[in-house]
Write a protein that holds these residues in place. Sequence first.
Motif, mmCIF file in Angstrom:
data_model
loop_
_atom_site.group_PDB
_atom_site.id
_atom_site.type_symbol
_atom_site.label_atom_id
_atom_site.label_comp_id
_atom_site.label_asym_id
_atom_site.label_seq_id
_atom_site.Cartn_x
_atom_site.Cartn_y
_atom_site.Cartn_z
ATOM 1 N N GLN A 196 -15.362 -7.657 -12.931
ATOM 2 C CA GLN A 196 -14.544 -7.374 -11.754
ATOM 3 C C GLN A 196 -13.274 -8.202 -11.829
ATOM 4 N N TRP A 197 -12.141 -7.503 -11.801
ATOM 5 C CA TRP A 197 -10.830 -8.138 -11.781
ATOM 6 C C TRP A 197 -10.155 -7.718 -10.481
ATOM 7 N N SER A 198 -9.288 -8.575 -9.945
ATOM 8 C CA SER A 198 -8.529 -8.158 -8.766
ATOM 9 C C SER A 198 -7.107 -8.692 -8.838
ATOM 10 N N ILE A 199 -6.230 -7.964 -8.133
ATOM 11 C CA ILE A 199 -4.812 -8.339 -8.133
ATOM 12 C C ILE A 199 -4.213 -8.059 -6.767
ATOM 13 N N ASP A 200 -3.388 -8.971 -6.299
ATOM 14 C CA ASP A 200 -2.541 -8.712 -5.128
ATOM 15 C C ASP A 200 -1.169 -8.369 -5.700
ATOM 16 N N VAL B 87 2.148 1.710 -11.609
ATOM 17 C CA VAL B 87 1.439 2.075 -10.368
ATOM 18 C C VAL B 87 1.324 0.847 -9.450
ATOM 19 N N LEU B 88 1.036 -0.303 -10.027
ATOM 20 C CA LEU B 88 0.902 -1.509 -9.191
ATOM 21 C C LEU B 88 2.265 -1.945 -8.642
ATOM 22 N N GLU B 89 3.342 -1.692 -9.375
ATOM 23 C CA GLU B 89 4.684 -1.981 -8.838
ATOM 24 C C GLU B 89 4.966 -1.087 -7.636
ATOM 25 N N GLN B 90 4.527 0.182 -7.721
ATOM 26 C CA GLN B 90 4.723 1.088 -6.574
ATOM 27 C C GLN B 90 3.907 0.615 -5.376
ATOM 28 N N ALA B 91 2.674 0.154 -5.642
ATOM 29 C CA ALA B 91 1.843 -0.371 -4.547
ATOM 30 C C ALA B 91 2.529 -1.569 -3.892
ATOM 31 N N ARG B 92 3.066 -2.443 -4.721
ATOM 32 C CA ARG B 92 3.791 -3.615 -4.202
ATOM 33 C C ARG B 92 5.010 -3.172 -3.390
ATOM 34 N N ASP B 93 5.809 -2.254 -3.944
ATOM 35 C CA ASP B 93 7.058 -1.858 -3.289
ATOM 36 C C ASP B 93 6.802 -1.122 -1.983
ATOM 37 N N SER C 190 -9.860 -1.118 -2.411
ATOM 38 C CA SER C 190 -8.937 -0.366 -3.260
ATOM 39 C C SER C 190 -9.306 -0.594 -4.714
ATOM 40 N N GLU C 191 -9.361 0.504 -5.463
ATOM 41 C CA GLU C 191 -9.773 0.413 -6.876
ATOM 42 C C GLU C 191 -8.802 1.200 -7.738
ATOM 43 N N TRP D 239 -2.196 -0.545 -0.127
ATOM 44 C CA TRP D 239 -3.453 -0.720 -0.868
ATOM 45 C C TRP D 239 -4.010 -2.138 -0.845
ATOM 46 N N GLY D 240 -3.220 -3.147 -0.463
ATOM 47 C CA GLY D 240 -3.749 -4.508 -0.403
ATOM 48 C C GLY D 240 -4.184 -4.999 -1.777
ATOM 49 N N VAL D 241 -5.263 -5.801 -1.787
ATOM 50 C CA VAL D 241 -5.791 -6.301 -3.066
ATOM 51 C C VAL D 241 -6.453 -5.133 -3.796
ATOM 52 N N VAL D 242 -6.141 -5.002 -5.088
ATOM 53 C CA VAL D 242 -6.642 -3.874 -5.890
ATOM 54 C C VAL D 242 -7.648 -4.411 -6.918
ATOM 55 N N HIS D 243 -8.788 -3.724 -7.028
ATOM 56 C CA HIS D 243 -9.857 -4.158 -7.934
ATOM 57 C C HIS D 243 -9.968 -3.206 -9.127
ATOM 58 N N ALA D 244 -10.420 -3.736 -10.255
ATOM 59 C CA ALA D 244 -10.724 -2.917 -11.433
ATOM 60 C C ALA D 244 -12.057 -3.395 -11.994
ATOM 61 N N PHE D 245 -12.806 -2.461 -12.577
ATOM 62 C CA PHE D 245 -14.156 -2.767 -13.069
ATOM 63 C C PHE D 245 -14.359 -2.267 -14.503
#
Length: 169
Positions: free
Chosen positions: A159-163, A107-113, A84-85, A117-123
Amino acid sequence: MLLRDVLLDDVDAYVRMRCDPVMMADLGGPLPREGMADKVRRDVEQAGADLAWIKMIVADPGTPEVVAGTVTLWSHDAGEGPVSEIGWMVLPEFQGRGLGKRAVRTVLEQARDQNRWGVVHAFPATGNAASNAICRSVGFRFRSEVQVTFAGRVFRTNQWSIDPGADLT
Ligand SMILES: CC(C)(COP(=O)(O)OP(=O)(O)OC[C@H]1O[C@@H](n2cnc3c(N)ncnc32)[C@H](O)[C@@H]1OP(=O)(O)O)[C@@H](O)C(=O)NCCC(=O)NCCS
């Protein structure tokens, strides 16, 4: 701020974001204008089928047709299973007001709620101070520097990632 799904009417906003050399400096350079109507059509289909979240950032909910930027969350498979990116852009006249950060966090709050998407990566490119600041301040963890080849050019990215269920600040 409001986030809404991409619409067929968003071609002009896509052209301003994706065909502009400054906006695309860290994203492989500007894309040809001719492909934008098709790109919007494909994105509207993807968003409509809920295969990806392709959100337009609206600064003033009273004028939802005025686009300030975009945040996209999607999944792709680079051969080692789905990843997931998330990616984002804010148009120059809306930059520096905290909109990018708020939109990414929303958007990440919606993913959490939705527990999706699981762990989300950004580049973000290593030199993109504002994008790296967004990652840092919403709770992404820095992983490593990664070389990415895009449109025949090699980029240095972080590369950053967030759960979102655990790390969102
Ligand atoms: C990167 C981008 C999305 C930032 O959006 P924005 O709405 O202007 O960013 P915000 O106002 O939410 O600021 C986010 C953080 O960046 C910092 N920041 C903003 N502009 C900055 C700049 N020019 N230099 C350094 N830091 C900056 C802010 O202080 C904030 O940090 P904080 O959370 O520690 O306070 C926007 O500049 C952009 O779209 N640029 C062109 C395309 C691009 O680079 N896309 C991303 C590719 S990964």
